[in-house]
Enzyme design. Sequence first.
Site, PDB file in Angstrom:
ATOM      1  N   SER A   1       0.869  -1.184   0.000  1.00 38.93           N
ATOM      2  CA  SER A   1       0.000   0.000   0.000  1.00 38.93           C
ATOM      3  C   SER A   1       0.901   1.229   0.000  1.00 38.93           C
ATOM      4  O   SER A   1       2.070   1.135   0.415  1.00 38.93           O
ATOM      5  CB  SER A   1      -0.855   0.007   1.275  1.00 38.93           C
ATOM      6  OG  SER A   1      -1.440   1.277   1.485  1.00 38.93           O
TER       7      SER A   1
ATOM      8  N   TYR B   1      -2.364  -1.070  10.385  1.00 41.48           N
ATOM      9  CA  TYR B   1      -2.204  -1.285   8.937  1.00 41.48           C
ATOM     10  C   TYR B   1      -0.844  -0.748   8.477  1.00 41.48           C
ATOM     11  O   TYR B   1      -0.135  -1.403   7.702  1.00 41.48           O
ATOM     12  CB  TYR B   1      -3.350  -0.574   8.219  1.00 41.48           C
ATOM     13  CG  TYR B   1      -3.499  -0.827   6.734  1.00 41.48           C
ATOM     14  CD1 TYR B   1      -3.965  -2.058   6.260  1.00 41.48           C
ATOM     15  CD2 TYR B   1      -3.216   0.170   5.802  1.00 41.48           C
ATOM     16  CE1 TYR B   1      -4.147  -2.280   4.903  1.00 41.48           C
ATOM     17  CE2 TYR B   1      -3.396  -0.044   4.440  1.00 41.48           C
ATOM     18  CZ  TYR B   1      -3.873  -1.272   3.993  1.00 41.48           C
ATOM     19  OH  TYR B   1      -4.042  -1.485   2.649  1.00 41.48           O
TER      20      TYR B   1
HETATM   21  N1  LIG Z   1      -8.387  -0.780  -2.306  1.00 42.86           N
HETATM   22  C1  LIG Z   1      -7.420   0.043  -1.962  1.00 42.86           C
HETATM   23  O1  LIG Z   1      -7.574   1.263  -2.005  1.00 42.86           O
HETATM   24  C2  LIG Z   1      -6.083  -0.503  -1.529  1.00 42.86           C
HETATM   25  C3  LIG Z   1      -5.035   0.403  -1.379  1.00 42.86           C
HETATM   26  C4  LIG Z   1      -3.800  -0.070  -0.987  1.00 42.86           C
HETATM   27  C5  LIG Z   1      -3.606  -1.400  -0.750  1.00 42.86           C
HETATM   28  N2  LIG Z   1      -4.653  -2.259  -0.888  1.00 42.86           N
HETATM   29  C6  LIG Z   1      -4.381  -3.672  -0.615  1.00 42.86           C
HETATM   30  O2  LIG Z   1      -4.839  -4.457  -1.689  1.00 42.86           O
HETATM   31  C7  LIG Z   1      -5.126  -5.772  -1.212  1.00 42.86           C
HETATM   32  C8  LIG Z   1      -6.485  -6.193  -1.736  1.00 42.86           C
HETATM   33  O3  LIG Z   1      -7.495  -5.391  -1.155  1.00 42.86           O
HETATM   34  P1  LIG Z   1      -8.793  -4.915  -1.956  1.00 42.86           P
HETATM   35  O4  LIG Z   1      -8.725  -3.456  -2.051  1.00 42.86           O
HETATM   36  O5  LIG Z   1      -8.965  -5.707  -3.183  1.00 42.86           O
HETATM   37  O6  LIG Z   1      -9.962  -5.223  -0.906  1.00 42.86           O
HETATM   38  P2  LIG Z   1     -10.859  -6.535  -0.726  1.00 42.86           P
HETATM   39  O7  LIG Z   1     -11.431  -6.420   0.625  1.00 42.86           O
HETATM   40  O8  LIG Z   1     -11.769  -6.707  -1.884  1.00 42.86           O
HETATM   41  O9  LIG Z   1      -9.795  -7.706  -0.802  1.00 42.86           O
HETATM   42  C9  LIG Z   1      -9.129  -8.256   0.291  1.00 42.86           C
HETATM   43  C10 LIG Z   1      -9.235  -9.758   0.143  1.00 42.86           C
HETATM   44  O10 LIG Z   1      -8.456 -10.377   1.167  1.00 42.86           O
HETATM   45  C11 LIG Z   1      -9.206 -11.472   1.646  1.00 42.86           C
HETATM   46  N3  LIG Z   1      -8.801 -11.820   2.998  1.00 42.86           N
HETATM   47  C12 LIG Z   1      -8.935 -11.108   4.138  1.00 42.86           C
HETATM   48  N4  LIG Z   1      -8.475 -11.807   5.179  1.00 42.86           N
HETATM   49  C13 LIG Z   1      -8.033 -13.000   4.679  1.00 42.86           C
HETATM   50  C14 LIG Z   1      -7.455 -14.157   5.257  1.00 42.86           C
HETATM   51  N5  LIG Z   1      -7.253 -14.244   6.576  1.00 42.86           N
HETATM   52  N6  LIG Z   1      -7.122 -15.173   4.444  1.00 42.86           N
HETATM   53  C15 LIG Z   1      -7.339 -15.128   3.111  1.00 42.86           C
HETATM   54  N7  LIG Z   1      -7.889 -14.051   2.512  1.00 42.86           N
HETATM   55  C16 LIG Z   1      -8.236 -13.013   3.287  1.00 42.86           C
HETATM   56  C17 LIG Z   1     -10.661 -11.003   1.612  1.00 42.86           C
HETATM   57  O11 LIG Z   1     -11.553 -12.092   1.638  1.00 42.86           O
HETATM   58  C18 LIG Z   1     -10.679 -10.254   0.293  1.00 42.86           C
HETATM   59  O12 LIG Z   1     -10.996 -11.116  -0.785  1.00 42.86           O
HETATM   60  C19 LIG Z   1      -5.021  -5.709   0.313  1.00 42.86           C
HETATM   61  O13 LIG Z   1      -3.770  -6.229   0.716  1.00 42.86           O
HETATM   62  C20 LIG Z   1      -5.091  -4.232   0.604  1.00 42.86           C
HETATM   63  O14 LIG Z   1      -4.439  -3.889   1.797  1.00 42.86           O
HETATM   64  C21 LIG Z   1      -5.881  -1.846  -1.268  1.00 42.86           C
END
Ligand SMILES: NC(=O)c1ccc[n+]([C@@H]2O[C@H](COP(=O)([O-])OP(=O)(O)OC[C@H]3O[C@@H](n4cnc5c(N)ncnc54)[C@H](O)[C@@H]3O)[C@@H](O)[C@H]2O)c1
Length: 256
Positions: free
Chosen positions: A144, A157
């Site tokens: 991130s 986080y």
């Molecule tokens: N969306 C944003 O703005 C953003 C920004 C920076 C980083 N991220 C990172 O991107 C990644 C994906 O997030 P996203 O935005 O697609 O949100 P999201 O919530 O759609 O995806 C997160 C996924 O992780 C899975 N997950 C959570 N806990 C888990 C566990 N214990 N075991 C297996 N799977 C698990 C959830 O089921 C979900 O499918 C994350 O690491 C998040 O920190 C997202």
Amino acid sequence: MRGIKGKVAIVTGASSGIGQGIATRLGCEGAKVIVDYIGHPEGAEETERAIKDAGSDGEIVKADVTRMHDVQKLIGAAWERFGSADILVNNAGMERKSDFWDTPEGDYDQVMAVNLRGPFFLTQAFVRRLREADKPGRIVNISSVHEDMAFPGFATYCCAKGGLRMLMHDLAVELGPLGITVNNIAPGAIATPINRALLEDKPKLNALLANIPLGRLGTPKDVAGMVAFLCSDDASYITGSTFVIDGGLMRNYHEQ
Ligand SMILES: NC(=O)c1ccc[n+]([C@@H]2O[C@H](COP(=O)([O-])OP(=O)(O)OC[C@H]3O[C@@H](n4cnc5c(N)ncnc54)[C@H](O)[C@@H]3O)[C@@H](O)[C@H]2O)c1
């Protein structure tokens, strides 16, 4: 992209958002994909369908990245189903909001377990298999902008993603001699379920958009393209770096 067709990729948290976008893109590039999920199988089935519609193959595995047994099962599934694996994408992640002084121990443990401990031991299990087989590999962590940038209300986080950055730095050195590259992708604000509260809060969303030089939120496709590049032949000399995908946000961020 050259070099992905026929490879086997493991993508965690691939039933929604960025992980779904990555798994689908790698499938479109001809990779066979292990689609990890917890919770809702429908999302994982949607991902698997998209991979198969693109002419490749996928396998759904339910595995919680915080559980060692599941970690072993997930990595093992690639070898059992496809005979090997080449790519690991540590994407699963979550966040919990609280003022630092009110953060419960349980929230700290859970955020660290999903965002840092999970990638640590998944990578360990993946690397052990690669070493045994004397094979090269690619590891991409979805970190991130907060691996580097403050995020008031989300100290846990920030700790986890900052740790993921240092883990990547260290492993680039430790795993380079094995022919394994390790890189992070640092998304800014991407429209996915993790940001549901923000997406529903129009004033907050508009304030954020005003801080994004490219004037829009990112999409899972914006992130998936960089993953594909890092898994391609063109990225064979790239390791130890973070690639920021944020529409310019990091250069122009003001906390409200
Ligand atoms: N969306 C944003 O703005 C953003 C920004 C920076 C980083 N991220 C990172 O991107 C990644 C994906 O997030 P996203 O935005 O697609 O949100 P999201 O919530 O759609 O995806 C997160 C996924 O992780 C899975 N997950 C959570 N806990 C888990 C566990 N214990 N075991 C297996 N799977 C698990 C959830 O089921 C979900 O499918 C994350 O690491 C998040 O920190 C997202």
